[in-house]
Enzyme design. Sequence first.
Site, PDB file in Angstrom:
ATOM      1  N   CYS A 132      -5.240  -3.474  -0.036  1.00 12.10           N
ATOM      2  CA  CYS A 132      -4.581  -4.784  -0.086  1.00 12.10           C
ATOM      3  C   CYS A 132      -3.423  -4.845   0.905  1.00 12.10           C
ATOM      4  CB  CYS A 132      -4.082  -5.065  -1.501  1.00 12.10           C
ATOM      5  SG  CYS A 132      -3.254  -6.660  -1.680  1.00 12.10           S
ATOM      6  N   CYS A 135      -0.289  -6.636  -0.359  1.00 12.91           N
ATOM      7  CA  CYS A 135       0.433  -5.860  -1.369  1.00 12.91           C
ATOM      8  C   CYS A 135       1.277  -4.761  -0.741  1.00 12.91           C
ATOM      9  CB  CYS A 135      -0.540  -5.216  -2.353  1.00 12.91           C
ATOM     10  SG  CYS A 135      -1.682  -6.352  -3.159  1.00 12.91           S
ATOM     11  N   ASP A 136       0.711  -4.069   0.255  1.00 11.59           N
ATOM     12  CA  ASP A 136       1.313  -2.820   0.722  1.00 11.59           C
ATOM     13  C   ASP A 136       1.737  -2.804   2.187  1.00 11.59           C
ATOM     14  OD1 ASP A 136       0.864  -1.731  -1.808  1.00 11.59           O
ATOM     15  OD2 ASP A 136      -1.177  -1.134  -1.285  1.00 11.59           O
TER      16      ASP A 136
END
Length: 315
Positions: A132, A135-136
């Site tokens: 992701c 997300c990261d």
Amino acid sequence: MHKTVIIGTGPGGLTAAIYLARAGLEPLVIEGPEPGGQLTTTTEVENFPGFPEGVMGPELMDNMRKQAERFGAKFRSGWVNQVDFSQRPFTLTVEGMGEVQAESVIISTGASAKYLGIPGEKENVGRGVSTCATCDGFFFRNKKIIVVGGGDSAMEEANYLTRFASEVVLVNRRSELRASKIMQNRARANDKISWSLDRTPLEVMAGERGVTGLKARNNETGLEEIIEADGVFIAIGHTPNTKFLGGQLTTDEQGYLLVKPGTTEMNIPGVFACGDVQDSRYRQAISAAGTGCMAALDCERFLDEAPLHAEAAAR
């Protein structure tokens, strides 16, 4: 007989459990083999509102569960093998529990990221391996990143990651890409993206501090090489966890549940869906939690408007 059963315990399912429990409906929440969903495999979550210093993924999920339990939600572990939505009360066949009946059902079984299945991959999730970018990506500021994949999602992830990374190397098994031309053109126009095509990933390399690179085979020469990087993002798609439904609910071509626009209602009254199992676009913890709230409110309204008659409940 339960007023409502929630299948799945990611952000969507747990939020639905909190709302329904506060409404006094005592939902039964059935946990699968990975309680808490994908967030339990992440380390620090920095983009969930209310945590200015960030929060560990497992801690966030544990707190959401405790919050639901505080209001009266009941949790049971098991794998839902079969469902019967042909009549109310609905019947769920749960491994280790037998048959469970419910007046309404909320499905929050999520979507599983596809992995390559190579050594060093899953054991380094949270240590440099991710599925992701939104997300990261922030954690890889000014670092070199590898994105594996050749479809639209891979092009999108690679472009997004250039906001943070010093360089993004796109690795694909074939010399040709499956992505649409417009997505390919956007990626090729990005100076931060370099290409390593016709390479088969063999192993994620890692040291004490995390990922150090990707071992790949040059399909043209047959030689193995190591592409050095600080992170490896796998972007080969997701699989919605809907097979157990046996085709009783409407899905798109990929298997994602199709809710009625603007609601969480499925094609069968009394069945609702929230979280990533019905979201192939955003796939974020906060958007999953939002649809969990919607599912709970839709479910509560349905139970008020369509109560199950006593004689039906006795069947």
